[in-house]
Design a protein around this motif. Structure first.
Motif, PDB file in Angstrom:
ATOM      1  N   ALA A 158       0.825  -1.216   0.000  1.00  0.00           N
ATOM      2  CA  ALA A 158       0.000   0.000   0.000  1.00  0.00           C
ATOM      3  C   ALA A 158       0.853   1.257   0.000  1.00  0.00           C
ATOM      4  O   ALA A 158       0.530   2.238  -0.676  1.00  0.00           O
ATOM      5  CB  ALA A 158      -0.946  -0.007   1.190  1.00  0.00           C
ATOM      6  N   ILE A 159       1.939   1.235   0.737  1.00  0.00           N
ATOM      7  CA  ILE A 159       2.795   2.423   0.797  1.00  0.00           C
ATOM      8  C   ILE A 159       3.376   2.762  -0.568  1.00  0.00           C
ATOM      9  O   ILE A 159       3.571   3.931  -0.893  1.00  0.00           O
ATOM     10  CB  ILE A 159       3.910   2.268   1.855  1.00  0.00           C
ATOM     11  N   VAL A 160       3.626   1.760  -1.387  1.00  0.00           N
ATOM     12  CA  VAL A 160       4.153   2.002  -2.732  1.00  0.00           C
ATOM     13  C   VAL A 160       3.072   2.653  -3.599  1.00  0.00           C
ATOM     14  O   VAL A 160       3.303   3.693  -4.228  1.00  0.00           O
ATOM     15  CB  VAL A 160       4.679   0.695  -3.372  1.00  0.00           C
ATOM     16  N   THR A 161       1.893   2.030  -3.625  1.00  0.00           N
ATOM     17  CA  THR A 161       0.799   2.566  -4.452  1.00  0.00           C
ATOM     18  C   THR A 161       0.425   3.969  -4.001  1.00  0.00           C
ATOM     19  O   THR A 161       0.346   4.901  -4.815  1.00  0.00           O
ATOM     20  CB  THR A 161      -0.430   1.654  -4.379  1.00  0.00           C
ATOM     21  N   ARG A 162       0.201   4.147  -2.717  1.00  0.00           N
ATOM     22  CA  ARG A 162      -0.189   5.465  -2.203  1.00  0.00           C
ATOM     23  C   ARG A 162       0.948   6.479  -2.353  1.00  0.00           C
ATOM     24  O   ARG A 162       0.718   7.645  -2.636  1.00  0.00           O
ATOM     25  CB  ARG A 162      -0.640   5.361  -0.758  1.00  0.00           C
ATOM     26  N   GLY A 163       2.174   6.026  -2.165  1.00  0.00           N
ATOM     27  CA  GLY A 163       3.320   6.919  -2.338  1.00  0.00           C
ATOM     28  C   GLY A 163       3.446   7.411  -3.770  1.00  0.00           C
ATOM     29  O   GLY A 163       3.755   8.583  -4.014  1.00  0.00           O
ATOM     30  N   LEU A 164       3.221   6.512  -4.726  1.00  0.00           N
ATOM     31  CA  LEU A 164       3.264   6.908  -6.134  1.00  0.00           C
ATOM     32  C   LEU A 164       2.119   7.870  -6.467  1.00  0.00           C
ATOM     33  O   LEU A 164       2.305   8.833  -7.228  1.00  0.00           O
ATOM     34  CB  LEU A 164       3.227   5.676  -7.036  1.00  0.00           C
ATOM     35  N   LEU A 165       0.940   7.621  -5.907  1.00  0.00           N
ATOM     36  CA  LEU A 165      -0.186   8.544  -6.109  1.00  0.00           C
ATOM     37  C   LEU A 165       0.129   9.911  -5.501  1.00  0.00           C
ATOM     38  O   LEU A 165      -0.182  10.948  -6.093  1.00  0.00           O
ATOM     39  CB  LEU A 165      -1.470   7.965  -5.516  1.00  0.00           C
ATOM     40  N   LEU A 166       0.763   9.912  -4.333  1.00  0.00           N
ATOM     41  CA  LEU A 166       1.152  11.174  -3.712  1.00  0.00           C
ATOM     42  C   LEU A 166       2.204  11.887  -4.564  1.00  0.00           C
ATOM     43  O   LEU A 166       2.151  13.106  -4.734  1.00  0.00           O
ATOM     44  CB  LEU A 166       1.676  10.940  -2.298  1.00  0.00           C
ATOM     45  N   ALA A 167       3.138  11.127  -5.124  1.00  0.00           N
ATOM     46  CA  ALA A 167       4.137  11.727  -6.022  1.00  0.00           C
ATOM     47  C   ALA A 167       3.442  12.369  -7.225  1.00  0.00           C
ATOM     48  O   ALA A 167       3.805  13.479  -7.650  1.00  0.00           O
ATOM     49  CB  ALA A 167       5.136  10.671  -6.475  1.00  0.00           C
ATOM     50  N   GLY A 168       2.433  11.689  -7.774  1.00  0.00           N
ATOM     51  CA  GLY A 168       1.664  12.262  -8.879  1.00  0.00           C
ATOM     52  C   GLY A 168       0.951  13.535  -8.466  1.00  0.00           C
ATOM     53  O   GLY A 168       0.898  14.507  -9.232  1.00  0.00           O
ATOM     54  N   ALA A 169       0.407  13.541  -7.247  1.00  0.00           N
ATOM     55  CA  ALA A 169      -0.268  14.738  -6.745  1.00  0.00           C
ATOM     56  C   ALA A 169       0.714  15.900  -6.623  1.00  0.00           C
ATOM     57  O   ALA A 169       0.405  17.038  -6.999  1.00  0.00           O
ATOM     58  CB  ALA A 169      -0.911  14.440  -5.388  1.00  0.00           C
ATOM     59  N   LEU A 170       1.903  15.614  -6.123  1.00  0.00           N
ATOM     60  CA  LEU A 170       2.915  16.665  -5.981  1.00  0.00           C
ATOM     61  C   LEU A 170       3.387  17.166  -7.347  1.00  0.00           C
ATOM     62  O   LEU A 170       3.609  18.372  -7.532  1.00  0.00           O
ATOM     63  CB  LEU A 170       4.084  16.151  -5.146  1.00  0.00           C
ATOM     64  N   LEU A 171       3.528  16.258  -8.311  1.00  0.00           N
ATOM     65  CA  LEU A 171       3.897  16.676  -9.661  1.00  0.00           C
ATOM     66  C   LEU A 171       2.831  17.580 -10.275  1.00  0.00           C
ATOM     67  O   LEU A 171       3.143  18.574 -10.935  1.00  0.00           O
ATOM     68  CB  LEU A 171       4.134  15.452 -10.549  1.00  0.00           C
TER      69      LEU A 171
END
Length: 168
Positions: free
Chosen positions: A71-84
């Motif tokens: 979950a941390i990977v999926t959510r972390g990648l989504l958060l990275a997308g949000a920051l981008l």
């Protein structure tokens, strides 16, 4: 909500939607450039960077969600997308503000060194003068390309933030 909370259909659908949305947004800009003949300025090109980075990040988020990665990977990648997309939002607001003369743009935008004399292809390419950042290439429904990037970035960032922190 924690980044380690289980993921589910919301994160999978959001990752797919974000990958598609980012692809359509930057693809539209590339279409206007290569098909429509609009030459992008320096700030226009900078606004594409978060998309070029974000598309593969969202594809990775989708793969992680589909294969039930941590979950941390999926959510972390989504958060990275949000920051981008937040970065893209900033770039779009800055460029739109330059176009509306709310603040000055970069001093090197639209400035080109004189082309050397000669008839070679490289010399001809050097003679192309990019547009100035303070002149909108066009306005559609009152918004320039930078303005439309603000709308797209805001929507994509909101989806990504919600998906990163929402319960599965």
């Amino acid at each position: 909500m924690s980044l380690t909370a289980a993921t589910g259909k919301i994160q999978t659908a959001a990752a797919a939607l974000l990958a598609l949305g980012m692809t359509v947004t930057v693809g539209t800009a590339l279409g206007f450039q290569h098909i429509g003949g609009y030459i992008p300025c320096k700030l226009c090109l900078e606004q594409r960077l978060p998309y070029y980075i974000g598309i593969p990040v969202m594809v990775l988020a989708l793969v992680s969600a589909l294969f039930r990665g941590p979950a941390i990977v999926t959510r972390g990648l989504l958060l990275a997308g949000a920051l981008l997309m937040t970065w893209s939002l900033y770039l779009g607001i800055f460029h739109a503000g330059v176009e509306w003369a709310w603040w000055p743009g970069p001093t090197d935008c639209g400035v080109v060194a004189p082309a050397p004399s000669g008839g070679s292809l490289l010399d001809q390419l050097d003679a192309v003068i990019p547009p100035s950042c303070d002149q909108a290439a066009g306005r559609f429904l009152g918004l320039s390309f930078a303005g439309w990037n603000v709308v797209a970035s805001l929507a994509l960032a909101a989806i990504a933030y919600v998906a990163a922190f929402r319960k599965a």
